[in-house]
Every structure is written in C-alpha cells, then in structure tokens.
Design a protein around this motif. Structure first.
Motif, PDB file in Angstrom:
ATOM      1  N   TYR A  19     -56.352  -6.105  32.294  1.00 30.29           N
ATOM      2  CA  TYR A  19     -57.224  -7.041  33.010  1.00 30.29           C
ATOM      3  C   TYR A  19     -56.374  -8.014  33.836  1.00 30.29           C
ATOM      4  CZ  TYR A  19     -60.200 -10.975  34.045  1.00 30.29           C
ATOM      5  OH  TYR A  19     -60.857 -11.985  34.714  1.00 30.29           O
ATOM      6  N   ASN A  20     -55.359  -8.580  33.225  1.00 31.40           N
ATOM      7  CA  ASN A  20     -54.539  -9.579  33.917  1.00 31.40           C
ATOM      8  C   ASN A  20     -53.702  -8.959  35.030  1.00 31.40           C
ATOM      9  OD1 ASN A  20     -55.297 -12.039  32.675  1.00 31.40           O
ATOM     10  ND2 ASN A  20     -54.331 -11.284  30.822  1.00 31.40           N
ATOM     11  N   ARG A  21     -53.187  -7.761  34.825  1.00 33.63           N
ATOM     12  CA  ARG A  21     -52.452  -7.109  35.912  1.00 33.63           C
ATOM     13  C   ARG A  21     -53.382  -6.857  37.096  1.00 33.63           C
ATOM     14  NH1 ARG A  21     -50.560  -1.251  35.576  1.00 33.63           N
ATOM     15  NH2 ARG A  21     -52.706  -1.015  36.205  1.00 33.63           N
ATOM     16  N   ASN A  22     -54.599  -6.410  36.804  1.00 33.89           N
ATOM     17  CA  ASN A  22     -55.564  -6.177  37.881  1.00 33.89           C
ATOM     18  C   ASN A  22     -55.852  -7.475  38.640  1.00 33.89           C
ATOM     19  OD1 ASN A  22     -55.694  -3.589  36.865  1.00 33.89           O
ATOM     20  ND2 ASN A  22     -57.696  -3.852  35.927  1.00 33.89           N
ATOM     21  N   ALA A  23     -55.994  -8.572  37.927  1.00 32.71           N
ATOM     22  CA  ALA A  23     -56.250  -9.859  38.580  1.00 32.71           C
ATOM     23  C   ALA A  23     -55.043 -10.295  39.418  1.00 32.71           C
ATOM     24  CB  ALA A  23     -56.587 -10.924  37.548  1.00 32.71           C
ATOM     25  N   ASP A  24     -53.852 -10.115  38.882  1.00 32.55           N
ATOM     26  CA  ASP A  24     -52.649 -10.542  39.610  1.00 32.55           C
ATOM     27  C   ASP A  24     -52.410  -9.730  40.877  1.00 32.55           C
ATOM     28  OD1 ASP A  24     -52.119 -12.538  37.808  1.00 32.55           O
ATOM     29  OD2 ASP A  24     -50.660 -11.367  36.660  1.00 32.55           O
ATOM     30  N   ASP A  27     -56.502  -5.960  42.233  1.00 35.11           N
ATOM     31  CA  ASP A  27     -56.945  -4.567  42.163  1.00 35.11           C
ATOM     32  C   ASP A  27     -58.166  -4.487  41.243  1.00 35.11           C
ATOM     33  OD1 ASP A  27     -57.206  -1.839  42.255  1.00 35.11           O
ATOM     34  OD2 ASP A  27     -55.277  -1.409  41.313  1.00 35.11           O
ATOM     35  N   TYR A  28     -59.245  -5.095  41.683  1.00 33.71           N
ATOM     36  CA  TYR A  28     -60.421  -5.232  40.841  1.00 33.71           C
ATOM     37  C   TYR A  28     -61.136  -3.918  40.579  1.00 33.71           C
ATOM     38  CZ  TYR A  28     -59.618 -10.157  41.220  1.00 33.71           C
ATOM     39  OH  TYR A  28     -59.041 -11.387  41.139  1.00 33.71           O
ATOM     40  N   GLU A  29     -60.944  -2.923  41.409  1.00 35.56           N
ATOM     41  CA  GLU A  29     -61.582  -1.622  41.161  1.00 35.56           C
ATOM     42  C   GLU A  29     -61.120  -1.044  39.824  1.00 35.56           C
ATOM     43  OE1 GLU A  29     -64.125  -0.708  42.958  1.00 35.56           O
ATOM     44  OE2 GLU A  29     -63.724  -2.405  44.280  1.00 35.56           O
ATOM     45  N   ARG A  30     -59.926  -1.408  39.392  1.00 33.61           N
ATOM     46  CA  ARG A  30     -59.409  -0.908  38.103  1.00 33.61           C
ATOM     47  C   ARG A  30     -60.087  -1.576  36.920  1.00 33.61           C
ATOM     48  NH1 ARG A  30     -53.462   0.700  37.307  1.00 33.61           N
ATOM     49  NH2 ARG A  30     -54.552   1.736  35.614  1.00 33.61           N
ATOM     50  N   HIS A  31     -60.952  -2.551  37.173  1.00 33.74           N
ATOM     51  CA  HIS A  31     -61.672  -3.168  36.055  1.00 33.74           C
ATOM     52  C   HIS A  31     -62.630  -2.196  35.379  1.00 33.74           C
ATOM     53  CE1 HIS A  31     -59.781  -6.903  36.071  1.00 33.74           C
ATOM     54  NE2 HIS A  31     -60.650  -7.643  36.724  1.00 33.74           N
ATOM     55  N   ALA A  32     -62.900  -1.054  35.998  1.00 32.85           N
ATOM     56  CA  ALA A  32     -63.681  -0.008  35.331  1.00 32.85           C
ATOM     57  C   ALA A  32     -62.941   0.493  34.089  1.00 32.85           C
ATOM     58  CB  ALA A  32     -63.950   1.143  36.293  1.00 32.85           C
ATOM     59  N   GLU A  33     -61.624   0.290  34.040  1.00 34.75           N
ATOM     60  CA  GLU A  33     -60.821   0.667  32.881  1.00 34.75           C
ATOM     61  C   GLU A  33     -60.767  -0.436  31.828  1.00 34.75           C
ATOM     62  OE1 GLU A  33     -56.919   2.234  34.024  1.00 34.75           O
ATOM     63  OE2 GLU A  33     -57.695   2.370  36.063  1.00 34.75           O
ATOM     64  N   LEU A  46     -68.689 -20.907  37.053  1.00 39.94           N
ATOM     65  CA  LEU A  46     -69.015 -19.907  38.062  1.00 39.94           C
ATOM     66  C   LEU A  46     -70.327 -19.191  37.771  1.00 39.94           C
ATOM     67  CD1 LEU A  46     -67.912 -18.683  40.651  1.00 39.94           C
ATOM     68  CD2 LEU A  46     -66.720 -17.005  39.253  1.00 39.94           C
ATOM     69  N   GLY A  47     -70.577 -18.865  36.509  1.00 38.30           N
ATOM     70  CA  GLY A  47     -71.819 -18.194  36.157  1.00 38.30           C
ATOM     71  C   GLY A  47     -71.594 -16.939  35.346  1.00 38.30           C
ATOM     72  N   ASP A  48     -72.645 -16.111  35.323  1.00 41.29           N
ATOM     73  CA  ASP A  48     -72.665 -14.903  34.503  1.00 41.29           C
ATOM     74  C   ASP A  48     -72.827 -13.673  35.382  1.00 41.29           C
ATOM     75  OD1 ASP A  48     -72.654 -16.509  32.215  1.00 41.29           O
ATOM     76  OD2 ASP A  48     -74.826 -16.497  32.063  1.00 41.29           O
ATOM     77  N   ALA A  49     -72.290 -12.567  34.896  1.00 41.04           N
ATOM     78  CA  ALA A  49     -72.483 -11.275  35.544  1.00 41.04           C
ATOM     79  C   ALA A  49     -72.736 -10.242  34.453  1.00 41.04           C
ATOM     80  CB  ALA A  49     -71.262 -10.897  36.364  1.00 41.04           C
ATOM     81  N   HIS A  50     -73.627  -9.295  34.761  1.00 40.15           N
ATOM     82  CA  HIS A  50     -73.978  -8.237  33.812  1.00 40.15           C
ATOM     83  C   HIS A  50     -73.698  -6.891  34.465  1.00 40.15           C
ATOM     84  CE1 HIS A  50     -76.015 -11.149  31.220  1.00 40.15           C
ATOM     85  NE2 HIS A  50     -76.392 -11.707  32.355  1.00 40.15           N
ATOM     86  N   GLY A  51     -72.881  -6.087  33.821  1.00 36.04           N
ATOM     87  CA  GLY A  51     -72.537  -4.783  34.351  1.00 36.04           C
ATOM     88  C   GLY A  51     -71.361  -4.857  35.307  1.00 36.04           C
ATOM     89  N   LEU A  52     -70.680  -3.737  35.449  1.00 40.46           N
ATOM     90  CA  LEU A  52     -69.444  -3.701  36.238  1.00 40.46           C
ATOM     91  C   LEU A  52     -69.663  -4.096  37.691  1.00 40.46           C
ATOM     92  CD1 LEU A  52     -66.434  -3.144  36.165  1.00 40.46           C
ATOM     93  CD2 LEU A  52     -66.938  -0.748  36.647  1.00 40.46           C
ATOM     94  N   GLU A  53     -70.740  -3.637  38.300  1.00 44.68           N
ATOM     95  CA  GLU A  53     -70.993  -3.978  39.709  1.00 44.68           C
ATOM     96  C   GLU A  53     -71.100  -5.488  39.915  1.00 44.68           C
ATOM     97  OE1 GLU A  53     -74.050  -2.261  42.389  1.00 44.68           O
ATOM     98  OE2 GLU A  53     -73.654  -0.425  41.231  1.00 44.68           O
ATOM     99  N   LYS A  60     -64.455 -10.588  43.209  1.00 44.95           N
ATOM    100  CA  LYS A  60     -63.820 -10.330  44.516  1.00 44.95           C
ATOM    101  C   LYS A  60     -63.904 -11.529  45.465  1.00 44.95           C
ATOM    102  CE  LYS A  60     -64.049  -5.316  44.619  1.00 44.95           C
ATOM    103  NZ  LYS A  60     -64.642  -4.160  45.320  1.00 44.95           N
ATOM    104  N   PRO A  61     -65.050 -12.198  45.628  1.00 42.07           N
ATOM    105  CA  PRO A  61     -65.072 -13.383  46.502  1.00 42.07           C
ATOM    106  C   PRO A  61     -64.153 -14.499  45.992  1.00 42.07           C
ATOM    107  CG  PRO A  61     -67.292 -12.610  46.098  1.00 42.07           C
ATOM    108  CD  PRO A  61     -66.390 -11.849  45.172  1.00 42.07           C
ATOM    109  N   GLY A  62     -64.011 -14.593  44.675  1.00 40.13           N
ATOM    110  CA  GLY A  62     -63.093 -15.579  44.114  1.00 40.13           C
ATOM    111  C   GLY A  62     -61.661 -15.293  44.511  1.00 40.13           C
ATOM    112  N   ALA A  63     -61.296 -14.018  44.519  1.00 41.34           N
ATOM    113  CA  ALA A  63     -59.943 -13.643  44.944  1.00 41.34           C
ATOM    114  C   ALA A  63     -59.716 -14.031  46.392  1.00 41.34           C
ATOM    115  CB  ALA A  63     -59.738 -12.144  44.747  1.00 41.34           C
TER     116      ALA A  63
END
Length: 156
Positions: A19-24, A27-33, A46-53, A60-63
């Motif tokens: 997770y942290n490598r993806n953030a650094d 590479d957020y698409e790898r968050h599926a892993e 920031l709020g809540d999100a449900h599900g990978l999408e 991504k907008p935060g990045a």
C-alpha cells in the motif's frame, strides 16, 4: 504462535508495505492488490469510500493536489510499529503507525487501523481508517487532508 500464524502476519505486513509503495509512487492502480473488492476506506478529514473504484476516485485527486506526480517532490511512507491481532483463521485487525518524509523533511505522522481478510493466498484490507495525527505547517498532505488531530479511539 504457530507457523501458519507467523506466515499470516508476514502476509499482512506485505500488504501494508505494498500500500505504501503504491502511494509513494502514485501507482494507485496496484491498490487492487491491497484492498478487498468490497473494502471500506475512511480517511479522517476526507471522508469514506466503499469498493475499489470509490477508493481510487478518492485517492487519485489527493495525489494530484499534493503534487505527487511532480518530479521535484519526494515522499516516503515509513511504517513504524505494527500490532497485528489474528481474530480468526481468515481475519485480523492491525494498527500501524506511519511517518511520512518528503523533500521538506518530516512531513506528517499518522495511524492506520485496519481489518484484514484472507482472500485466496493474500491478506487484503477489508476496512481501513487512516488518520493524520501531526503535520508540519507547510505539509502538502495537510493541504489535502486538513488539520491533523490525534486519534482518541479505535474507529470500530
């Protein structure tokens, strides 16, 4: 601790590190892993999100707002203490402290409170609450997340 429990803890640590490598690397698409397809992700400020999408749509907008794609910017998430409690043969809770450095030096400190579920041969995040507990005044993350505040209780 049994060998299977030790292997589960290492698999959970791998997911945290990925997770942290993806953030650094933004590479957020790898968050599926990293996240279970039905995961819930709560970020204080920031709020809540449900599900990978939805999780990707939140991150991504935060990045972009913290200029993660700018070559002049540098960030590294460093995991410090992690307490993993196996709550069942395929479930676990974890609290992890994180220190983020940037080209400015220490940027912010925070905490992840996670619930993991074993999915196939992987341990994935089913529920995450992320909180920034301290930030430098000129932190790029503070522009995105708002003011840092200490976590007083476990979120669930």
């Amino acid at each position: 601790m049994t060998p299977d429990q030790a292997l589960a803890r290492e698999a959970i640590r791998y997911t945290l590190e990925l997770y942290n490598r993806n953030a650094d690397t933004a590479d957020y698409e790898r968050h599926a892993e990293v996240f279970h397809p039905e995961a819930h992700f709560s970020v204080r400020g920031l709020g809540d999100a449900h599900g990978l999408e939805e999780i990707l749509a939140m991150l991504k907008p935060g990045a972009e707002s913290r200029a993660a794609y700018d070559d002049a910017n540098f960030q590294r998430h460093n995991l410090t203490s992690t307490m993993i409690e196996l709550t069942g043969p395929e479930t676990a809770d974890a609290t992890t402290y994180v220190c983020v450095t940037s080209e400015l030096g220490f940027d912010h400190f925070g905490r992840y409170d996670d619930q993991f579920v074993k999915t196939g041969d992987r341990w994935l995040i089913m529920k995450r609450h992320a909180a920034m507990e301290w930030s430098r005044p000129d932190s790029r993350f503070a522009r995105w997340l708002g003011e840092a505040a200490p976590v007083r209780e476990f979120p669930w």
